[in-house]
Motif scaffolding. Structure first.
Motif, PDB file in Angstrom:
ATOM      1  N   GLN A   1       0.827  -1.206   0.000  1.00 24.02           N
ATOM      2  CA  GLN A   1       0.000   0.000   0.000  1.00 24.02           C
ATOM      3  C   GLN A   1       0.861   1.255   0.000  1.00 24.02           C
ATOM      4  O   GLN A   1       0.512   2.251  -0.646  1.00 24.02           O
ATOM      5  CB  GLN A   1      -0.939  -0.010   1.210  1.00 24.02           C
ATOM      6  N   ARG A   2       1.986   1.231   0.690  1.00 29.42           N
ATOM      7  CA  ARG A   2       2.903   2.370   0.655  1.00 29.42           C
ATOM      8  C   ARG A   2       3.410   2.607  -0.755  1.00 29.42           C
ATOM      9  O   ARG A   2       3.511   3.754  -1.211  1.00 29.42           O
ATOM     10  CB  ARG A   2       4.080   2.138   1.604  1.00 29.42           C
TER      11      ARG A   2
ATOM     12  N   THR B   1       7.317   9.809  -4.622  1.00 31.92           N
ATOM     13  CA  THR B   1       7.075   9.161  -5.918  1.00 31.92           C
ATOM     14  C   THR B   1       5.595   9.231  -6.260  1.00 31.92           C
ATOM     15  O   THR B   1       4.735   9.361  -5.387  1.00 31.92           O
ATOM     16  CB  THR B   1       7.524   7.696  -5.895  1.00 31.92           C
ATOM     17  N   ARG B   2       5.329   9.115  -7.544  1.00 39.24           N
ATOM     18  CA  ARG B   2       3.940   9.038  -7.971  1.00 39.24           C
ATOM     19  C   ARG B   2       3.334   7.714  -7.500  1.00 39.24           C
ATOM     20  O   ARG B   2       4.049   6.725  -7.332  1.00 39.24           O
ATOM     21  CB  ARG B   2       3.850   9.099  -9.495  1.00 39.24           C
ATOM     22  N   PRO B   3       2.041   7.675  -7.326  1.00 39.36           N
ATOM     23  CA  PRO B   3       1.393   6.397  -6.997  1.00 39.36           C
ATOM     24  C   PRO B   3       1.725   5.342  -8.048  1.00 39.36           C
ATOM     25  O   PRO B   3       1.836   5.638  -9.238  1.00 39.36           O
ATOM     26  CB  PRO B   3      -0.097   6.746  -7.003  1.00 39.36           C
ATOM     27  N   ALA B   4       1.916   4.116  -7.596  1.00 38.01           N
ATOM     28  CA  ALA B   4       2.290   3.016  -8.475  1.00 38.01           C
ATOM     29  C   ALA B   4       1.316   1.860  -8.293  1.00 38.01           C
ATOM     30  O   ALA B   4       0.605   1.786  -7.291  1.00 38.01           O
ATOM     31  CB  ALA B   4       3.715   2.559  -8.162  1.00 38.01           C
ATOM     32  N   GLU B   5       1.290   0.991  -9.278  1.00 38.33           N
ATOM     33  CA  GLU B   5       0.555  -0.265  -9.120  1.00 38.33           C
ATOM     34  C   GLU B   5       1.518  -1.282  -8.523  1.00 38.33           C
ATOM     35  O   GLU B   5       2.653  -1.425  -8.993  1.00 38.33           O
ATOM     36  CB  GLU B   5       0.045  -0.751 -10.477  1.00 38.33           C
TER      37      GLU B   5
ATOM     38  N   GLU C   1       5.486  -7.197  -8.361  1.00 39.19           N
ATOM     39  CA  GLU C   1       5.297  -6.564  -9.663  1.00 39.19           C
ATOM     40  C   GLU C   1       4.942  -5.100  -9.405  1.00 39.19           C
ATOM     41  O   GLU C   1       3.984  -4.804  -8.685  1.00 39.19           O
ATOM     42  CB  GLU C   1       4.184  -7.255 -10.436  1.00 39.19           C
ATOM     43  N   LEU C   2       5.723  -4.213 -10.009  1.00 39.91           N
ATOM     44  CA  LEU C   2       5.583  -2.787  -9.735  1.00 39.91           C
ATOM     45  C   LEU C   2       5.493  -2.046 -11.075  1.00 39.91           C
ATOM     46  O   LEU C   2       6.350  -2.219 -11.938  1.00 39.91           O
ATOM     47  CB  LEU C   2       6.786  -2.287  -8.942  1.00 39.91           C
ATOM     48  N   THR C   3       4.442  -1.237 -11.247  1.00 42.55           N
ATOM     49  CA  THR C   3       4.252  -0.477 -12.477  1.00 42.55           C
ATOM     50  C   THR C   3       4.334   1.010 -12.148  1.00 42.55           C
ATOM     51  O   THR C   3       3.556   1.517 -11.337  1.00 42.55           O
ATOM     52  CB  THR C   3       2.899  -0.798 -13.127  1.00 42.55           C
ATOM     53  N   LEU C   4       5.265   1.693 -12.807  1.00 41.67           N
ATOM     54  CA  LEU C   4       5.532   3.103 -12.549  1.00 41.67           C
ATOM     55  C   LEU C   4       5.156   3.950 -13.750  1.00 41.67           C
ATOM     56  O   LEU C   4       5.110   3.471 -14.883  1.00 41.67           O
ATOM     57  CB  LEU C   4       7.023   3.324 -12.244  1.00 41.67           C
TER      58      LEU C   4
ATOM     59  N   LEU D   1      11.606   0.009  -3.172  1.00 43.96           N
ATOM     60  CA  LEU D   1      11.468  -1.243  -2.427  1.00 43.96           C
ATOM     61  C   LEU D   1      12.358  -1.264  -1.195  1.00 43.96           C
ATOM     62  O   LEU D   1      11.985  -1.795  -0.150  1.00 43.96           O
ATOM     63  CB  LEU D   1      11.765  -2.419  -3.354  1.00 43.96           C
ATOM     64  N   ALA D   2      13.544  -0.668  -1.301  1.00 47.85           N
ATOM     65  CA  ALA D   2      14.393  -0.569  -0.110  1.00 47.85           C
ATOM     66  C   ALA D   2      13.724   0.294   0.955  1.00 47.85           C
ATOM     67  O   ALA D   2      13.816   0.019   2.156  1.00 47.85           O
ATOM     68  CB  ALA D   2      15.762   0.004  -0.491  1.00 47.85           C
ATOM     69  N   ALA D   3      13.016   1.354   0.512  1.00 50.49           N
ATOM     70  CA  ALA D   3      12.372   2.262   1.460  1.00 50.49           C
ATOM     71  C   ALA D   3      11.253   1.595   2.242  1.00 50.49           C
ATOM     72  O   ALA D   3      10.938   2.013   3.366  1.00 50.49           O
ATOM     73  CB  ALA D   3      11.830   3.485   0.720  1.00 50.49           C
ATOM     74  N   VAL D   4      10.639   0.548   1.669  1.00 50.84           N
ATOM     75  CA  VAL D   4       9.577  -0.153   2.404  1.00 50.84           C
ATOM     76  C   VAL D   4      10.118  -1.430   3.055  1.00 50.84           C
ATOM     77  O   VAL D   4       9.343  -2.286   3.489  1.00 50.84           O
ATOM     78  CB  VAL D   4       8.380  -0.482   1.491  1.00 50.84           C
ATOM     79  N   GLY D   5      11.447  -1.555   3.105  1.00 54.01           N
ATOM     80  CA  GLY D   5      12.067  -2.644   3.856  1.00 54.01           C
ATOM     81  C   GLY D   5      12.334  -3.919   3.095  1.00 54.01           C
ATOM     82  O   GLY D   5      12.590  -4.960   3.717  1.00 54.01           O
ATOM     83  N   HIS D   6      12.334  -3.854   1.741  1.00 55.48           N
ATOM     84  CA  HIS D   6      12.531  -5.068   0.960  1.00 55.48           C
ATOM     85  C   HIS D   6      13.497  -4.806  -0.203  1.00 55.48           C
ATOM     86  O   HIS D   6      13.068  -4.628  -1.359  1.00 55.48           O
ATOM     87  CB  HIS D   6      11.194  -5.602   0.444  1.00 55.48           C
ATOM     88  N   PRO D   7      14.795  -4.771   0.092  1.00 51.60           N
ATOM     89  CA  PRO D   7      15.789  -4.511  -0.960  1.00 51.60           C
ATOM     90  C   PRO D   7      15.681  -5.508  -2.112  1.00 51.60           C
ATOM     91  O   PRO D   7      15.331  -6.679  -1.916  1.00 51.60           O
ATOM     92  CB  PRO D   7      17.121  -4.655  -0.221  1.00 51.60           C
ATOM     93  N   VAL D   8      15.985  -5.028  -3.312  1.00 49.63           N
ATOM     94  CA  VAL D   8      15.885  -5.840  -4.522  1.00 49.63           C
ATOM     95  C   VAL D   8      17.053  -6.807  -4.623  1.00 49.63           C
ATOM     96  O   VAL D   8      18.206  -6.430  -4.451  1.00 49.63           O
ATOM     97  CB  VAL D   8      15.833  -4.935  -5.773  1.00 49.63           C
ATOM     98  N   VAL D   9      16.741  -8.038  -4.952  1.00 45.01           N
ATOM     99  CA  VAL D   9      17.754  -9.063  -5.214  1.00 45.01           C
ATOM    100  C   VAL D   9      17.987  -9.194  -6.716  1.00 45.01           C
ATOM    101  O   VAL D   9      19.126  -9.322  -7.177  1.00 45.01           O
ATOM    102  CB  VAL D   9      17.322 -10.417  -4.617  1.00 45.01           C
TER     103      VAL D   9
END
Length: 270
Positions: free
Chosen positions: A179-180, A192-196, A206-209, A221-229
């Motif tokens: 939701q963040r 950032t703009r709202p994303a899907e 899955e993130l749509t910008l 994703l790092a900002a919400v606690g889930h760094p990208v692998v």
């Protein structure tokens, strides 16, 4: 600091020479016109021009930024070359490793080298521009074009062209984290703009910008606690990646106009 001149280089060259700028049509400068029309890539065209191998209206031209326009007769090594051009947009499946730059100091290579290695002869003479960037370790859909108008369209913030990413992340994002992302995340360069955002698997988002800031997906994703692998771009606009890694295909006119929102003009097609 001095402001960078917005005057086109071909026009600066014309003014230095006291020449008139081309009137009507799409004015251009010689080396770029040769690359845009598929005669030869721009760096090769610049070398050929400086070597005296190119004539314009019967006169040897040694200035790569010499202005050209409709009606000019251009010959390379004595053979007449048409400067008529059409719009090409290519879908390329970028592998991990190469960079979206003109050179790679680490020696892995560039996406331009990878693309040229698989181009047929009919497309090898064009100057290809990458539309935006992907990080070295990011895979997926990267668009190329021979026309800088499409580069501007594809990268302009006001276009709001969607880009869909699939990211494998550390941890398992919950609904609050998603939701963040949907509402917008506060980064060091602003909200950032709202994303899907949705989960495809427990650790795959899955993130749509509709914007393209530097390293934006990774930072969000790092900002919400889930760094990208691992990160993959699956689609741009309504154009979905559908070729194997390291290969390409040309987009159809309908994909360019309807899928990417770029108006294809009559002069852009053969």
């Amino acid at each position: 600091m001095a402001r960078k001149s917005k005057t086109p280089r071909w026009l600066e060259a014309a003014r230095r020479r006291g020449a008139d700028a081309p009137v009507g049509g799409r004015a251009d400068w010689l080396a770029r016109a040769l690359g845009r029309a598929g005669v030869m890539p721009r760096t090769q065209a610049e070398a050929a021009i400086r070597a005296g191998r190119v004539e314009v209206d019967g006169q040897v031209e040694v200035e790569p930024f010499a202005p050209v326009g409709p009606g000019r007769v251009v010959r390379v090594d004595g053979r007449e070359c048409s400067l008529d051009t059409r719009l090409w947009v290519l879908m390329f499946h970028k592998p991990a490793g190469p960079v979206v730059h003109g050179s790679d100091p680490e020696g892995v290579g560039t996406v331009f080298e990878r693309l040229r290695a698989v181009l047929p002869e009919s497309l090898s003479g064009y100057e290809w521009y990458a539309v935006g960037r992907l990080d070295r370790d990011t895979t997926g859909l990267l668009l190329f074009t021979n026309d800088e108008r499409f580069v501007r369209h594809g990268t302009a913030p006001e276009t709001h062209l969607t880009k869909r990413y699939v990211a494998r992340v550390e941890g398992r994002p919950d609904e609050a984290a998603l939701q963040r992302l949907r509402e917008g995340v506060e980064l060091e360069d602003g909200l950032t703009r709202p994303a899907e955002a949705r989960l495809r698997e427990p650790e795959v988002v899955e993130l749509t910008l509709t914007e393209g800031r530097h390293h934006q997906v990774k930072r969000m994703l790092a900002a919400v606690g889930h760094p990208v692998v691992a990160l993959h771009r699956a689609a741009v606009g309504r154009v979905v990646l559908d070729v194997p890694e390291g290969t390409f295909r040309a987009l159809r006119d309908g994909e360019i106009s309807e899928g990417l929102g770029f108006r294809v003009e009559p002069q852009d097609v053969p």
